[in-house]
Design a protein around this motif. Structure first.
Motif, PDB file in Angstrom:
ATOM      1  N   LEU A  25     -10.400  -2.960  -1.715  1.00 41.99           N
ATOM      2  CA  LEU A  25     -10.926  -2.605  -0.392  1.00 41.99           C
ATOM      3  C   LEU A  25     -12.445  -2.584  -0.448  1.00 41.99           C
ATOM      4  CD1 LEU A  25      -7.947  -1.525  -0.167  1.00 41.99           C
ATOM      5  CD2 LEU A  25      -8.871   0.333   1.219  1.00 41.99           C
ATOM      6  N   HIS A  26     -13.068  -3.044   0.609  1.00 36.64           N
ATOM      7  CA  HIS A  26     -14.519  -2.888   0.703  1.00 36.64           C
ATOM      8  C   HIS A  26     -14.910  -2.549   2.137  1.00 36.64           C
ATOM      9  CE1 HIS A  26     -13.861  -7.227   1.547  1.00 36.64           C
ATOM     10  NE2 HIS A  26     -14.840  -7.071   2.434  1.00 36.64           N
ATOM     11  N   GLU A  27     -15.989  -1.805   2.256  1.00 34.43           N
ATOM     12  CA  GLU A  27     -16.423  -1.361   3.583  1.00 34.43           C
ATOM     13  C   GLU A  27     -17.036  -2.512   4.365  1.00 34.43           C
ATOM     14  OE1 GLU A  27     -19.254   1.987   5.762  1.00 34.43           O
ATOM     15  OE2 GLU A  27     -18.906   2.109   3.602  1.00 34.43           O
ATOM     16  N   ARG A  87      -6.564   4.678   5.937  1.00 35.40           N
ATOM     17  CA  ARG A  87      -6.853   4.569   4.501  1.00 35.40           C
ATOM     18  C   ARG A  87      -6.540   5.923   3.855  1.00 35.40           C
ATOM     19  NH1 ARG A  87      -8.382   5.785  -0.577  1.00 35.40           N
ATOM     20  NH2 ARG A  87     -10.363   6.681   0.099  1.00 35.40           N
ATOM     21  N   SER A 103      -5.300   2.978  -3.470  1.00 36.68           N
ATOM     22  CA  SER A 103      -6.372   2.724  -4.437  1.00 36.68           C
ATOM     23  C   SER A 103      -7.300   1.605  -3.945  1.00 36.68           C
ATOM     24  CB  SER A 103      -5.771   2.337  -5.789  1.00 36.68           C
ATOM     25  OG  SER A 103      -6.765   1.824  -6.642  1.00 36.68           O
ATOM     26  N   GLU A 104      -8.564   1.969  -3.740  1.00 32.86           N
ATOM     27  CA  GLU A 104      -9.537   0.964  -3.292  1.00 32.86           C
ATOM     28  C   GLU A 104      -9.774  -0.086  -4.372  1.00 32.86           C
ATOM     29  OE1 GLU A 104     -13.079   2.319  -1.473  1.00 32.86           O
ATOM     30  OE2 GLU A 104     -12.095   3.908  -0.342  1.00 32.86           O
ATOM     31  N   ARG A 105      -9.733   0.368  -5.606  1.00 32.62           N
ATOM     32  CA  ARG A 105      -9.989  -0.538  -6.727  1.00 32.62           C
ATOM     33  C   ARG A 105      -8.839  -1.533  -6.913  1.00 32.62           C
ATOM     34  NH1 ARG A 105     -11.894   1.973 -12.469  1.00 32.62           N
ATOM     35  NH2 ARG A 105     -12.857   0.117 -13.345  1.00 32.62           N
ATOM     36  N   ASP A 144     -10.951   4.812   8.031  1.00 34.94           N
ATOM     37  CA  ASP A 144     -11.233   5.846   7.033  1.00 34.94           C
ATOM     38  C   ASP A 144     -12.197   6.893   7.590  1.00 34.94           C
ATOM     39  OD1 ASP A 144     -11.080   7.187   4.657  1.00 34.94           O
ATOM     40  OD2 ASP A 144     -12.064   5.631   3.446  1.00 34.94           O
ATOM     41  N   LYS A 197     -12.742  -0.223   6.356  1.00 42.14           N
ATOM     42  CA  LYS A 197     -12.631  -0.979   5.113  1.00 42.14           C
ATOM     43  C   LYS A 197     -11.635  -2.116   5.339  1.00 42.14           C
ATOM     44  CE  LYS A 197     -14.073   2.955   2.444  1.00 42.14           C
ATOM     45  NZ  LYS A 197     -13.701   4.172   1.724  1.00 42.14           N
ATOM     46  N   TYR A 210       0.837  -1.213   0.000  1.00 38.97           N
ATOM     47  CA  TYR A 210       0.000   0.000   0.000  1.00 38.97           C
ATOM     48  C   TYR A 210       0.867   1.256   0.000  1.00 38.97           C
ATOM     49  CZ  TYR A 210      -3.017  -3.775   1.453  1.00 38.97           C
ATOM     50  OH  TYR A 210      -3.661  -4.981   1.519  1.00 38.97           O
TER      51      TYR A 210
END
Length: 256
Positions: free
Chosen positions: A57-59, A46, A51-53, A95, A80, A16
């Motif tokens: 990453l998901h909540e 976060r 980059s979440e994509r 986050d 996340k 990351y």
């Protein structure tokens, strides 16, 4: 020694963040302990650069939704999660739109430290503590990395001192040569709101002064960098807390 629950609280972790010793060391420690059969979790901010994509990453709805009051303002806590690429190792991300959406970490494009770095550290520390409790997962070892994580033991031993949830956890603090910066002069008022006062770090609040302060609130201090700079090295040499010189990743399990 397998079957330990090990919590890494860090400001950086590869992939990351790249190109820093701190990020590389945390990645290697967490992976090694995971592969040796321990139950490992990692918590980090976060930051907007993550980059979440790319990292999927998901909540986690059941963990999100709490509000943390900072300086008399309600700030929503969003959690996340992602698996470390290629591994079944869970990384949780703290986050909040106000504190972590920006692309830079601690300094703006002109190199000026953000005025709310203190609030971001308080939010991160309390967010981690509250989320761990909500997970109903009690760590045996809490290993702190990065200046923001130094607020965690201070909160555990003051604001949360009557809470028995973490009473058996041993806290390890790793020291790194991070870029230092002053924190807001009124950080003392924000901590006072949580009944935290009388810290030496408040005489001249900075990233480093809180790391040095937190040495008094942990069970073990270890060098994350082989050679420490100036005041950090002085703080390490002078602390009465049990301490260890630099350890390579293969030796870290002996510390636990």
């Amino acid at each position: 020694m397998p079957n330990q629950k090990i919590l890494y609280i860090t400001t950086e972790m590869y992939p990351y963040q790249e190109d820093t010793n701190l990020a590389a060391v945390v990645n290697k420690m967490a992976l090694k302990m995971h592969q040796e059969g321990n139950d490992v979790r990692v918590f980090m901010p976060r930051f907007g650069q993550i980059s979440e994509r790319k990292f999927q990453l998901h909540e986690v709805i059941r963990l999100s939704g709490m509000n943390i009051i900072i300086n008399d303002l309600d700030q929503p806590l969003i959690i996340k999660v992602a698996s470390l690429p290629g591994e079944r190792l869970q990384v949780y991300f703290i986050d909040n739109e106000e504190y972590f959406k920006r692309k830079q970490y601690y300094f703006d494009d002109a190199g000026v430290a953000f005025e709310d770095n203190d609030e971001r550290a308080i939010f991160f520390a309390r967010g981690v503590i509250e989320t761990i409790k909500k997970l109903n997962w009690v760590p045996d070892v809490i290993h702190l990395n990065g200046w923001m994580s130094s607020f965690v033991p201070i909160y555990l031993k003051t604001y949360y001192k009557s809470d028995t949830y973490f009473k058996d956890a041993k806290i390890v603090l790793s020291l790194y040569n991070e870029k230092d910066a002053a924190l807001a002069a009124n950080v003392s008022e924000k901590l006072q709101f949580d009944n935290i006062s009388d810290l030496n770090a408040l005489n001249k609040p900075s990233f480093e002064s809180f790391v040095i302060e937190s040495m008094n609130y942990v069970d073990e201090v270890v060098k994350g960098d082989e050679f420490l700079n100036g005041d950090l090295d002085k703080g390490f040499n002078e602390t009465a807390t049990s301490k260890s010189e630099y350890l390579d990743v293969d030796s870290i399990s002996k510390l636990y």
